[in-house]
Design a protein around this motif. Structure first.
Motif, PDB file in Angstrom:
ATOM      1  N   ARG A   2     -11.361  37.855  24.848  1.00 13.74           N
ATOM      2  CA  ARG A   2     -10.065  37.236  24.576  1.00 13.74           C
ATOM      3  C   ARG A   2     -10.023  36.577  23.204  1.00 13.74           C
ATOM      4  NH1 ARG A   2      -6.315  35.844  29.427  1.00 13.74           N
ATOM      5  NH2 ARG A   2      -6.972  37.470  30.868  1.00 13.74           N
ATOM      6  N   ALA A   3     -11.112  35.976  22.765  1.00 11.87           N
ATOM      7  CA  ALA A   3     -11.123  35.345  21.445  1.00 11.87           C
ATOM      8  C   ALA A   3     -10.862  36.384  20.357  1.00 11.87           C
ATOM      9  CB  ALA A   3     -12.452  34.638  21.210  1.00 11.87           C
ATOM     10  N   ALA A   4     -11.507  37.540  20.464  1.00 11.42           N
ATOM     11  CA  ALA A   4     -11.291  38.606  19.478  1.00 11.42           C
ATOM     12  C   ALA A   4      -9.863  39.129  19.565  1.00 11.42           C
ATOM     13  CB  ALA A   4     -12.292  39.739  19.699  1.00 11.42           C
ATOM     14  N   TRP A   5      -9.345  39.258  20.785  1.00  9.80           N
ATOM     15  CA  TRP A   5      -7.972  39.747  20.945  1.00  9.80           C
ATOM     16  C   TRP A   5      -6.982  38.810  20.267  1.00  9.80           C
ATOM     17  CZ3 TRP A   5      -3.215  38.413  22.898  1.00  9.80           C
ATOM     18  CH2 TRP A   5      -2.313  39.471  23.139  1.00  9.80           C
ATOM     19  N   PHE A   6      -7.126  37.506  20.474  1.00  8.92           N
ATOM     20  CA  PHE A   6      -6.183  36.573  19.861  1.00  8.92           C
ATOM     21  C   PHE A   6      -6.333  36.530  18.343  1.00  8.92           C
ATOM     22  CE2 PHE A   6      -5.331  34.875  24.122  1.00  8.92           C
ATOM     23  CZ  PHE A   6      -3.960  34.668  24.019  1.00  8.92           C
ATOM     24  N   THR A  64      -8.166  46.639  28.328  1.00  8.83           N
ATOM     25  CA  THR A  64      -9.286  45.728  28.075  1.00  8.83           C
ATOM     26  C   THR A  64      -9.687  45.671  26.610  1.00  8.83           C
ATOM     27  OG1 THR A  64     -10.829  47.525  28.608  1.00  8.83           O
ATOM     28  CG2 THR A  64     -10.224  46.004  30.404  1.00  8.83           C
ATOM     29  N   ASP A  65      -9.020  46.421  25.727  1.00  2.73           N
ATOM     30  CA  ASP A  65      -9.359  46.409  24.304  1.00  2.73           C
ATOM     31  C   ASP A  65      -9.209  45.010  23.720  1.00  2.73           C
ATOM     32  OD1 ASP A  65      -9.873  49.078  24.417  1.00  2.73           O
ATOM     33  OD2 ASP A  65      -8.118  49.717  23.265  1.00  2.73           O
ATOM     34  N   SER A  66      -9.962  44.761  22.671  1.00  6.31           N
ATOM     35  CA  SER A  66      -9.956  43.438  22.046  1.00  6.31           C
ATOM     36  C   SER A  66      -9.117  43.383  20.777  1.00  6.31           C
ATOM     37  CB  SER A  66     -11.396  43.007  21.735  1.00  6.31           C
ATOM     38  OG  SER A  66     -12.149  42.944  22.916  1.00  6.31           O
ATOM     39  N   GLY A  67      -8.270  44.382  20.592  1.00  2.00           N
ATOM     40  CA  GLY A  67      -7.418  44.388  19.415  1.00  2.00           C
ATOM     41  C   GLY A  67      -6.346  45.446  19.531  1.00  2.00           C
ATOM     42  N   MET A  68      -5.414  45.419  18.580  1.00  2.00           N
ATOM     43  CA  MET A  68      -4.297  46.355  18.576  1.00  2.00           C
ATOM     44  C   MET A  68      -4.153  46.948  17.175  1.00  2.00           C
ATOM     45  SD  MET A  68      -3.426  42.965  18.249  1.00  2.00           S
ATOM     46  CE  MET A  68      -3.555  42.633  19.990  1.00  2.00           C
ATOM     47  N   HIS A  69      -3.414  48.054  17.058  1.00  5.08           N
ATOM     48  CA  HIS A  69      -3.360  48.774  15.803  1.00  5.08           C
ATOM     49  C   HIS A  69      -2.022  49.514  15.689  1.00  5.08           C
ATOM     50  CE1 HIS A  69      -5.055  51.419  18.896  1.00  5.08           C
ATOM     51  NE2 HIS A  69      -4.340  52.374  18.318  1.00  5.08           N
ATOM     52  N   THR A  70      -1.695  49.921  14.480  1.00  5.08           N
ATOM     53  CA  THR A  70      -0.512  50.754  14.270  1.00  5.08           C
ATOM     54  C   THR A  70      -0.833  52.188  14.660  1.00  5.08           C
ATOM     55  OG1 THR A  70      -1.097  51.267  11.980  1.00  5.08           O
ATOM     56  CG2 THR A  70       0.267  49.312  12.349  1.00  5.08           C
ATOM     57  N   GLU A  93       6.338  39.717  27.140  1.00  6.97           N
ATOM     58  CA  GLU A  93       5.859  40.189  28.446  1.00  6.97           C
ATOM     59  C   GLU A  93       4.350  40.406  28.490  1.00  6.97           C
ATOM     60  OE1 GLU A  93       8.052  43.681  29.460  1.00  6.97           O
ATOM     61  OE2 GLU A  93       9.986  42.653  29.519  1.00  6.97           O
ATOM     62  N   LEU A  94       3.595  39.459  27.956  1.00  4.74           N
ATOM     63  CA  LEU A  94       2.142  39.578  27.933  1.00  4.74           C
ATOM     64  C   LEU A  94       1.531  38.692  29.017  1.00  4.74           C
ATOM     65  CD1 LEU A  94       1.733  39.685  24.059  1.00  4.74           C
ATOM     66  CD2 LEU A  94       1.204  41.556  25.649  1.00  4.74           C
ATOM     67  N   ALA A  95       1.927  38.947  30.259  1.00  2.00           N
ATOM     68  CA  ALA A  95       1.551  38.076  31.370  1.00  2.00           C
ATOM     69  C   ALA A  95       0.043  37.999  31.572  1.00  2.00           C
ATOM     70  CB  ALA A  95       2.233  38.552  32.651  1.00  2.00           C
ATOM     71  N   GLY A  96      -0.695  39.033  31.185  1.00  2.00           N
ATOM     72  CA  GLY A  96      -2.141  39.017  31.360  1.00  2.00           C
ATOM     73  C   GLY A  96      -2.860  38.036  30.468  1.00  2.00           C
ATOM     74  N   VAL A  97      -2.190  37.585  29.404  1.00  2.00           N
ATOM     75  CA  VAL A  97      -2.806  36.619  28.478  1.00  2.00           C
ATOM     76  C   VAL A  97      -1.932  35.391  28.237  1.00  2.00           C
ATOM     77  CG1 VAL A  97      -4.263  38.306  27.262  1.00  2.00           C
ATOM     78  CG2 VAL A  97      -1.916  37.909  26.484  1.00  2.00           C
ATOM     79  N   SER A  98      -0.714  35.376  28.742  1.00  2.00           N
ATOM     80  CA  SER A  98       0.192  34.263  28.413  1.00  2.00           C
ATOM     81  C   SER A  98      -0.216  32.958  29.074  1.00  2.00           C
ATOM     82  CB  SER A  98       1.643  34.616  28.782  1.00  2.00           C
ATOM     83  OG  SER A  98       1.791  34.836  30.172  1.00  2.00           O
ATOM     84  N   GLY A  99      -1.177  33.012  29.998  1.00  4.71           N
ATOM     85  CA  GLY A  99      -1.695  31.776  30.580  1.00  4.71           C
ATOM     86  C   GLY A  99      -2.686  31.058  29.684  1.00  4.71           C
ATOM     87  N   ASP A 100      -3.093  31.702  28.584  1.00  6.66           N
ATOM     88  CA  ASP A 100      -4.052  31.083  27.662  1.00  6.66           C
ATOM     89  C   ASP A 100      -3.304  30.161  26.702  1.00  6.66           C
ATOM     90  OD1 ASP A 100      -5.495  32.975  29.020  1.00  6.66           O
ATOM     91  OD2 ASP A 100      -6.469  33.826  27.266  1.00  6.66           O
ATOM     92  N   SER A 101      -2.877  29.022  27.195  1.00  5.68           N
ATOM     93  CA  SER A 101      -1.921  28.176  26.474  1.00  5.68           C
ATOM     94  C   SER A 101      -2.456  27.687  25.139  1.00  5.68           C
ATOM     95  CB  SER A 101      -1.525  26.974  27.346  1.00  5.68           C
ATOM     96  OG  SER A 101      -0.927  27.425  28.545  1.00  5.68           O
ATOM     97  N   THR A 102      -3.726  27.293  25.088  1.00  3.32           N
ATOM     98  CA  THR A 102      -4.279  26.784  23.827  1.00  3.32           C
ATOM     99  C   THR A 102      -4.217  27.851  22.744  1.00  3.32           C
ATOM    100  OG1 THR A 102      -5.733  25.235  24.986  1.00  3.32           O
ATOM    101  CG2 THR A 102      -6.325  25.813  22.718  1.00  3.32           C
ATOM    102  N   GLU A 124      -0.347  44.241  31.926  1.00  4.42           N
ATOM    103  CA  GLU A 124      -1.687  44.508  32.438  1.00  4.42           C
ATOM    104  C   GLU A 124      -2.780  44.282  31.389  1.00  4.42           C
ATOM    105  OE1 GLU A 124      -1.562  48.491  33.837  1.00  4.42           O
ATOM    106  OE2 GLU A 124      -0.102  48.075  35.427  1.00  4.42           O
ATOM    107  N   ILE A 125      -2.405  43.952  30.164  1.00  2.00           N
ATOM    108  CA  ILE A 125      -3.402  43.727  29.118  1.00  2.00           C
ATOM    109  C   ILE A 125      -4.244  42.503  29.475  1.00  2.00           C
ATOM    110  CG2 ILE A 125      -3.720  43.008  26.711  1.00  2.00           C
ATOM    111  CD1 ILE A 125      -1.270  44.749  26.015  1.00  2.00           C
ATOM    112  N   ARG A 126      -5.542  42.740  29.623  1.00  3.21           N
ATOM    113  CA  ARG A 126      -6.509  41.675  29.912  1.00  3.21           C
ATOM    114  C   ARG A 126      -7.778  41.987  29.126  1.00  3.21           C
ATOM    115  NH1 ARG A 126      -3.200  42.085  34.059  1.00  3.21           N
ATOM    116  NH2 ARG A 126      -2.562  40.203  35.215  1.00  3.21           N
ATOM    117  N   PRO A 127      -7.827  41.573  27.861  1.00  2.00           N
ATOM    118  CA  PRO A 127      -8.939  41.959  26.982  1.00  2.00           C
ATOM    119  C   PRO A 127     -10.273  41.420  27.479  1.00  2.00           C
ATOM    120  CG  PRO A 127      -7.554  40.279  25.972  1.00  2.00           C
ATOM    121  CD  PRO A 127      -6.839  40.723  27.189  1.00  2.00           C
TER     122      PRO A 127
END
Length: 337
Positions: free
Chosen positions: A129-133, A77-83, A160-169, A123-126
């Protein structure tokens, strides 16, 4: 369009067998003969083993190699990713692309986002979502710049980001941003059970599928049986390629050398029993089934050897074909020396 994509991907032409499936764009089927070399630690691509691995990949007859720099998020559910320390350093990635090119291999850079342990990135579902993108665009354009700077021949905008790949815009915005940074062909690597849900294929140059379809309900090394299992899948893919007006690349495909790998190709731990013949039969059945199909670009096999001291799966049970009958299948099919 197919002629443009053929030139853009720079794929090597195998014998152009006639495609009897209907609906596929293009006139003939060059094959992208690739193998992935993933990284699990920041210095993997700096390893003294790197040159040996790249030479081994080339010796199979492969002409492409895929590199997978990976960022992480702690929770789905995190809204971002990191190294992390498991992220390949930019310096090492630049260096291994240079080494691959020096050996005559073309490169696809395929950045990954992962979760800790065995959690599935699908399973990633932030929660935001706006912050995640926003975070994702920073991540992916960073590697688009690196791909452009190193002359990488192809780039994947996601995996393989099926939890967010439906956000087409949002994905169309990601793709537009990537094209502002990188001029080469783009794909997205959808899992085999995800690709039909993607609504932005026409914004990309290739349909990417991680081709982990189960082919049998019980372990088998019967190549003929496995070829028959591919037939309805192949026909469905041919029709889909025609409908989308895009050719299909298997951005990943692979089988562990374990008994039952054909029943669950996506699993690292099907069993503890070695079955190199089953792995080899699966390699042969896939190549027999798709080589020469005009709508099929080729395959990037998952994966070559793990780095020294980093593999969690013993080599005799792992995805690597190296030193197993599956490597001989590749050499036979791809003309390796």
């Amino acid at each position: 369009m197919a002629a443009v994509l053929l030139a853009a991907t720079g794929c090597t032409t195998d014998s152009a067998a006639k495609d009897t499936d209907t609906g596929g764009p293009g006139k003939e089927s060059p094959a992208m003969r690739g193998i992935a070399l993933p990284s699990w630690y920041r210095t993997d691509y700096d390893s003294p083993a790197a040159d040996r691995y790249l030479r081994g990949i080339r010796a199979t007859g492969a002409r492409w190699v895929t590199f997978t720099p990976t960022w992480y998020q702690k929770r789905r559910t995190d809204s971002g990713m990191h190294t992390t320390q498991e992220t390949a350093s930019d310096t090492s990635l630049r260096d291994i692309v240079r080494r691959a090119h020096a050996l005559g291999l073309k490169v696809m850079i395929k950045p990954h986002i992962d979760l800790p342990g065995d959690a599935d990135r699908a399973e990633i579902r932030p929660r935001d979502r706006a912050a995640w993108f926003t975070s994702y665009r920073r991540f992916i354009t960073h590697y688009a710049d690196l791909a452009a700077d190193t002359g990488a021949e192809q780039f994947a905008v996601g995996t393989e980001l099926a939890g967010v790949s439906g956000d087409s815009t949002d994905w169309r915005d990601v793709i537009k941003d990537v094209r502002d940074h990188y001029d080469g062909p783009l794909t997205y690597a959808a899992n085999y059970d995800e690709y039909k849900k993607i609504r932005f294929w026409k914004d990309l140059d290739l349909i990417g599928i991680d081709a982990y379809w189960p082919l049998s309900d019980h372990p088998t090394a019967d190549t003929g049986r496995l070829r028959r299992a591919w037939e309805p899948i192949r026909k469905e893919l041919a029709a889909y390629a025609g409908h989308q007006g895009r050719r299909i690349l298997f951005t990943e495909a692979g089988y562990v050398s374990q008994r039952g790998s054909t029943t669950a190709p996506y699993s690292w731990t099907v069993s503890g029993h070695t079955a190199p013949a089953e792995q080899a039969a699966a390699y042969r059945a896939l190549l027999d089934s798709f080589t020469g199909r005009r709508w099929w670009v080729g395959v990037c096999w998952w994966m070559w050897d793990d780095w020294p001291d980093s593999g969690e799966t013993p080599v005799r049970l792992a995805y690597t074909p190296h030193g197993k009958p599956a490597e001989e299948v590749l050499r036979e099919k791809w003309g390796g020396g």
